[in-house]
Design an enzyme around this catalytic site. Structure first.
Site, PDB file in Angstrom:
ATOM      1  N   SER A 145       2.232 -39.620 -18.245  1.00  0.00           N
ATOM      2  CA  SER A 145       1.547 -39.393 -19.525  1.00  0.00           C
ATOM      3  C   SER A 145       2.088 -40.416 -20.517  1.00  0.00           C
ATOM      4  CB  SER A 145       1.875 -37.978 -20.027  1.00  0.00           C
ATOM      5  OG  SER A 145       1.462 -37.807 -21.365  1.00  0.00           O
ATOM      6  N   TYR A 158       7.442 -31.013 -21.673  1.00  0.00           N
ATOM      7  CA  TYR A 158       6.451 -32.000 -21.208  1.00  0.00           C
ATOM      8  C   TYR A 158       7.068 -33.396 -21.194  1.00  0.00           C
ATOM      9  CZ  TYR A 158       1.760 -33.925 -20.558  1.00  0.00           C
ATOM     10  OH  TYR A 158       0.657 -34.560 -20.054  1.00  0.00           O
TER      11      TYR A 158
HETATM   12  P1  NAD Z   1      -6.337 -29.516 -16.629  1.00  0.00           P
HETATM   13  O1  NAD Z   1      -5.633 -28.343 -17.200  1.00  0.00           O
HETATM   14  O2  NAD Z   1      -7.769 -29.719 -16.905  1.00  0.00           O
HETATM   15  O3  NAD Z   1      -6.133 -29.576 -15.042  1.00  0.00           O
HETATM   16  C1  NAD Z   1      -4.896 -29.335 -14.456  1.00  0.00           C
HETATM   17  C2  NAD Z   1      -5.101 -28.601 -13.147  1.00  0.00           C
HETATM   18  O4  NAD Z   1      -3.798 -28.400 -12.555  1.00  0.00           O
HETATM   19  C3  NAD Z   1      -5.724 -27.213 -13.318  1.00  0.00           C
HETATM   20  O5  NAD Z   1      -6.802 -27.039 -12.434  1.00  0.00           O
HETATM   21  C4  NAD Z   1      -4.596 -26.259 -12.999  1.00  0.00           C
HETATM   22  O6  NAD Z   1      -5.020 -25.043 -12.391  1.00  0.00           O
HETATM   23  C5  NAD Z   1      -3.762 -27.090 -12.032  1.00  0.00           C
HETATM   24  N1  NAD Z   1      -2.392 -26.599 -11.984  1.00  0.00           N
HETATM   25  C6  NAD Z   1      -1.597 -26.259 -13.036  1.00  0.00           C
HETATM   26  N2  NAD Z   1      -0.431 -25.810 -12.584  1.00  0.00           N
HETATM   27  C7  NAD Z   1      -0.472 -25.853 -11.220  1.00  0.00           C
HETATM   28  C8  NAD Z   1       0.434 -25.495 -10.208  1.00  0.00           C
HETATM   29  N3  NAD Z   1       1.632 -24.981 -10.501  1.00  0.00           N
HETATM   30  N4  NAD Z   1       0.060 -25.681  -8.926  1.00  0.00           N
HETATM   31  C9  NAD Z   1      -1.168 -26.184  -8.630  1.00  0.00           C
HETATM   32  N5  NAD Z   1      -2.067 -26.523  -9.557  1.00  0.00           N
HETATM   33  C10 NAD Z   1      -1.728 -26.359 -10.842  1.00  0.00           C
HETATM   34  O7  NAD Z   1      -5.492 -30.769 -17.147  1.00  0.00           O
HETATM   35  P2  NAD Z   1      -5.738 -32.343 -17.002  1.00  0.00           P
HETATM   36  O8  NAD Z   1      -5.894 -32.854 -18.380  1.00  0.00           O
HETATM   37  O9  NAD Z   1      -6.728 -32.639 -15.962  1.00  0.00           O
HETATM   38  O10 NAD Z   1      -4.290 -32.762 -16.515  1.00  0.00           O
HETATM   39  C11 NAD Z   1      -4.051 -33.327 -15.226  1.00  0.00           C
HETATM   40  C12 NAD Z   1      -2.749 -34.087 -15.287  1.00  0.00           C
HETATM   41  O11 NAD Z   1      -2.887 -35.138 -16.246  1.00  0.00           O
HETATM   42  C13 NAD Z   1      -1.549 -33.265 -15.737  1.00  0.00           C
HETATM   43  O12 NAD Z   1      -0.406 -33.661 -15.016  1.00  0.00           O
HETATM   44  C14 NAD Z   1      -1.401 -33.647 -17.197  1.00  0.00           C
HETATM   45  O13 NAD Z   1      -0.093 -33.475 -17.673  1.00  0.00           O
HETATM   46  C15 NAD Z   1      -1.803 -35.098 -17.144  1.00  0.00           C
HETATM   47  N6  NAD Z   1      -2.199 -35.682 -18.410  1.00  0.00           N
HETATM   48  C16 NAD Z   1      -3.354 -35.282 -19.029  1.00  0.00           C
HETATM   49  C17 NAD Z   1      -3.690 -35.868 -20.235  1.00  0.00           C
HETATM   50  C18 NAD Z   1      -4.948 -35.502 -20.956  1.00  0.00           C
HETATM   51  O14 NAD Z   1      -5.122 -35.972 -22.087  1.00  0.00           O
HETATM   52  N7  NAD Z   1      -5.838 -34.713 -20.401  1.00  0.00           N
HETATM   53  C19 NAD Z   1      -2.870 -36.827 -20.811  1.00  0.00           C
HETATM   54  C20 NAD Z   1      -1.709 -37.197 -20.155  1.00  0.00           C
HETATM   55  C21 NAD Z   1      -1.388 -36.624 -18.940  1.00  0.00           C
END
Ligand code: NAD
Length: 260
Positions: A145, A158
């Site tokens: 991230s 985080y």
């Molecule tokens: P999201 O919440 O839409 O999707 C995350 C998915 O991970 C969900 O389906 C959830 O059920 C699953 N999950 C959570 N905990 C879990 C576990 N213990 N075991 C298995 N599955 C699990 O979020 P996203 O935005 O798609 O995030 C995906 C990744 O991207 C994450 O690592 C997040 O930190 C990272 N990220 C997202 C952003 C953003 O702006 N969306 C920015 C930086 C990093």
């Protein structure tokens, strides 16, 4: 483009957001997919989206908690049993946790965020690298991230976990490049997914869309990123085209992390 024909790709967090978008993109490019998530309903939705577009897709769904090593081993074993190999791994599942000052952050909350975002990524690397090392090839993308390369604030768990993902990426890249395994991380900025929506709702439940518009004003592009934009980057990074991109942490954030 069909960069993943006859390739097996495992994606964690595939039931929503970035994992969902990457699954769709990589399926369109011909991969056999293993989709992993804690949320089985989310997984079914991702499968439905893919099979509507590509009815011939081969998909295995595994409901698993990445914070438990035994469940990580379960999804790796299930992949080998079904498809016999792993070519690509998007080590992506993660949670944001509650936002709070460090003094109020809460030890349980800290442990929870670190156990999913950092331990989960470590367990994934541990079990997938073993398979790829035997095979002598593979590609891995870990999801860090901008919070893993810059301070953001109010995100102790985080920030610690995502900086840790950057460390794990560089460490395993140094170890496994010699075995033909390419390992990198992405550092997304604010991409409009259910995670970001929930985060904006923590600030103002009712007016979160207005909060979102304000939130992106400091971004050079003045908008949120789209999951499909991240999916396109991940597809490139998991493909054979980018094997020499190694140990790198690649921001996808509209330029935000480079702004002074
Ligand atoms: P999201 O919440 O839409 O999707 C995350 C998915 O991970 C969900 O389906 C959830 O059920 C699953 N999950 C959570 N905990 C879990 C576990 N213990 N075991 C298995 N599955 C699990 O979020 P996203 O935005 O798609 O995030 C995906 C990744 O991207 C994450 O690592 C997040 O930190 C990272 N990220 C997202 C952003 C953003 O702006 N969306 C920015 C930086 C990093």
């Amino acid at each position: 483009m069909k960069r993943f024909e006859n390739k097996v790709v495992v994606i964690t967090g595939a039931g929503s957001g970035l994992g969902h978008a990457a699954a769709v993109r990589i399926a369109e490019e011909g991969a056999k997919l293993v989709l992993v998530d804690l949320n089985s309903d989310g997984l079914k939705k991702t499968e439905e989206t893919i099979t509507q577009k590509i009815p011939t897709s081969e998909i295995l769904l595994v409901t698993a908690n990445v914070a438990e090593e035994s469940e990580v081993k379960k999804y790796v074993d299930a992949t080998i049993e079904k498809f016999g190999t792993i070519d690509g791994f998007f080590n992506n599942a993660g949670i944001e946790g509650k936002q709070n000052l460090t003094e109020d952050f809460g030890t349980d909350e800290f442990d929870k965020v670190v156990s999913v975002n950092l331990n989960g990524v470590f367990y994934g690397l541990k079990h997938v690298l073993k398979v790829m090392k035997e095979k002598g090839q593979g590609s891995i993308v870990n999801t860090a991230s901008v919070g893993g390369i810059r301070g953001v604030g109010n995100q102790s768990g985080y920030a610690a976990s995502k900086h840790g993902v950057v460390g794990l990426t560089r460490n395993s890249a140094i170890e496994y490049g010699q075995y033909g395994i390419s390992i990198k991380a992405i550092a997304p900025g604010a991409i409009m997914t259910p995670m970001v929506e929930a985060s904006l709702k923590q600030i103002d439940e009712e007016n979160w869309e207005e909060v979102g518009k304000e939130f992106v004003q400091p971004n050079p592009m003045k908008r949120f990123g789209k999951p499909e934009e991240v999916a396109a980057l991940v597809a490139f990074l998991l493909s054979d085209e980018s094997q020499f991109v190694h140990a790198a942490v690649i921001p996808i954030d509209g330029g935000q992390s480079y702004k002074y």
